[in-house]
Enzyme design. Structure first.
Site, PDB file in Angstrom:
ATOM      1  CG  ASP A 182      -1.906   1.056   1.238  1.00  0.00           C
ATOM      2  OD1 ASP A 182      -2.084   1.890   0.250  1.00  0.00           O
ATOM      3  OD2 ASP A 182      -2.470   1.415   2.244  1.00  0.00           O
ATOM      4  CD  GLU A 214      -3.822   7.113  -0.156  1.00  0.00           C
ATOM      5  OE1 GLU A 214      -5.020   6.787  -0.392  1.00  0.00           O
ATOM      6  OE2 GLU A 214      -3.085   6.844   0.752  1.00  0.00           O
ATOM      7  CD  GLU A 215      -1.613   5.288   3.180  1.00  0.00           C
ATOM      8  OE1 GLU A 215      -2.701   5.506   3.714  1.00  0.00           O
ATOM      9  OE2 GLU A 215      -1.568   4.259   2.745  1.00  0.00           O
ATOM     10  CG  ASP A 237      -4.718   2.765  -2.932  1.00  0.00           C
ATOM     11  OD1 ASP A 237      -4.015   2.000  -2.275  1.00  0.00           O
ATOM     12  OD2 ASP A 237      -4.791   4.176  -2.703  1.00  0.00           O
TER      13      ASP A 237
END
Length: 361
Positions: A182, A214-215, A237
């Site tokens: 991820d 993104e996280e 993703d």
């Protein structure tokens, strides 16, 4: 380790690279190395997302395919008098997966090894032992005897802390285990899609993006989309599988090895109906296995891409991944290969007329 083929070598380099949100330089450089031979141009947004541009056989619509470079990790917040590091999560973590796990602290002087610890259970009350340890009560032990010794290693508040795990091919060689699937797997799919489209047989211009941050809020996807102004976008993703013990089909329905997941709904995006129907038609026509899925929590880069500039029809294609947001996660190679095939076939069909038709209200 058994000699790795080209795909596995790329996945190993991408996942072994250290790059939490805000410090994605290592995976960005790996992605650049692999995608540059198939791109006409490489450029960046001002947050650090990498964008590879490739023109096709016609001056058609702009298609954005994005995987995010960053992984979840931690940041050093302070060093106590005894030399232990206090830290905070960067991205989402479940406290139960952290204790006794090895980490790497990235300092200006080089990398430092540490291990996450807490007060031992032997001295806790029976009631306290039954409860998960809060992350705020954990620390990182780098083997220093005091603050001065810790700082002599080069560690300072603000340094990135990255989970440590080595890429592993399981006894079933189609099952792959690594940190940061991820979402380095999304970046790898973007690279392999460019590789398969190197002959230029696509009626559009494609933008392969490795987004940052993104996280922590889908930030790089927003800035990259504003820069590109795509007509169509896909976030590539990872997704939740439902094939492990204790998970029912009310929780999650996908299984590893049954094809990429086409996400109908998540907390940040409703899949564009016209684009969804187009993607499903491509998968059916080309006999590419897929799984339909929804997730009530979380989201992908599609969440900010689809509301950039005038609005962008967007959809998420994900790989079912066990043990997300931990030190190690697991995917099935067939899902990876089928995702690449699906993305390539989708792109080959997105000419100007098709895009206009699917965008119509």
């Amino acid at each position: 380790m058994k000699k790795l083929d080209e795909t596995l070598s790329m996945l190993k380099e991408l996942t072994d690279a250290r790059g939490i949100s805000g410090e994605e330089a290592e995976p960005r450089e790996v992605m650049k190395t692999y995608i540059e031979p198939f791109a006409d141009e490489i450029f960046y947004d001002n947050l650090g997302s990498i964008i590879a541009k490739k023109k096709g056989s016609a001056d058609g619509p702009k298609i954005m395919i994005a995987g995010h470079l960053d992984e979840v990790g931690f940041m050093v917040t302070r060093i106590d008098d005894k030399g232990f590091l206090r830290f905070q999560p960067v991205g989402g973590w479940w406290g139960q997966v952290l204790l006794a796990q090895r980490v790497t602290i990235m300092t200006k002087s080089g990398n430092v090894t540490g291990i996450i610890g807490s007060k031992p259970p032997h001295i806790l009350s029976p009631e306290a032992r039954k409860k998960p340890v809060p992350i705020k009560d954990m620390y990182i032990d780098i083997g220093a005897s005091d603050r001065d010794e810790a700082m002599k290693t080069g560690v300072h508040p603000g340094d990135s802390v990255v989970p440590y795990f080595e890429f592993t091919v399981m006894s079933n060689p189609k099952m792959l285990l690594a940190k940061a699937f991820d979402n380095r797997v999304g970046c790898a799919i973007v690279i392999d899609a460019f590789r398969q489209l190197k002959d230029g047989h696509h009626p559009n211009t494609i933008y392969g993006v490795g987004t940052v941050q993104e996280e922590v809020g889908l930030r790089g996807a927003k800035t990259a989309a504003h820069l590109i102004e795509p007509d169509i976008a896909f976030a590539i993703d990872t997704g939740i599988p439902g094939d492990t013990p204790g998970v029912t089909d009310r929780d999650a329905i996908s299984s590893l090895g049954e094809g990429p997941q086409i996400i109908l709904y998540d907390a940040r995006t409703l899949a564009h109906r016209g684009l969804r129907e187009y993607v499903l038609n491509v998968a059916e026509k080309k006999k590419i296995p897929y799984q339909l899925d929804t997730t009530a929590g979380g989201g992908t880069d599609a969440g900010t891409i689809h509301i950039s500039h005038a609005g962008v029809p967007a959809l998420s294609i994900t790989i079912a991944t066990r043990y997300l947001h931990t030190h190690a996660s697991m995917i099935h190679r067939d899902d990876y290969e089928n995702a690449v095939t699906l993305v390539v076939e989708i792109i080959r069909g997105l000419d100007e007329k098709t895009v206009k038709d699917l965008i119509k209200p």
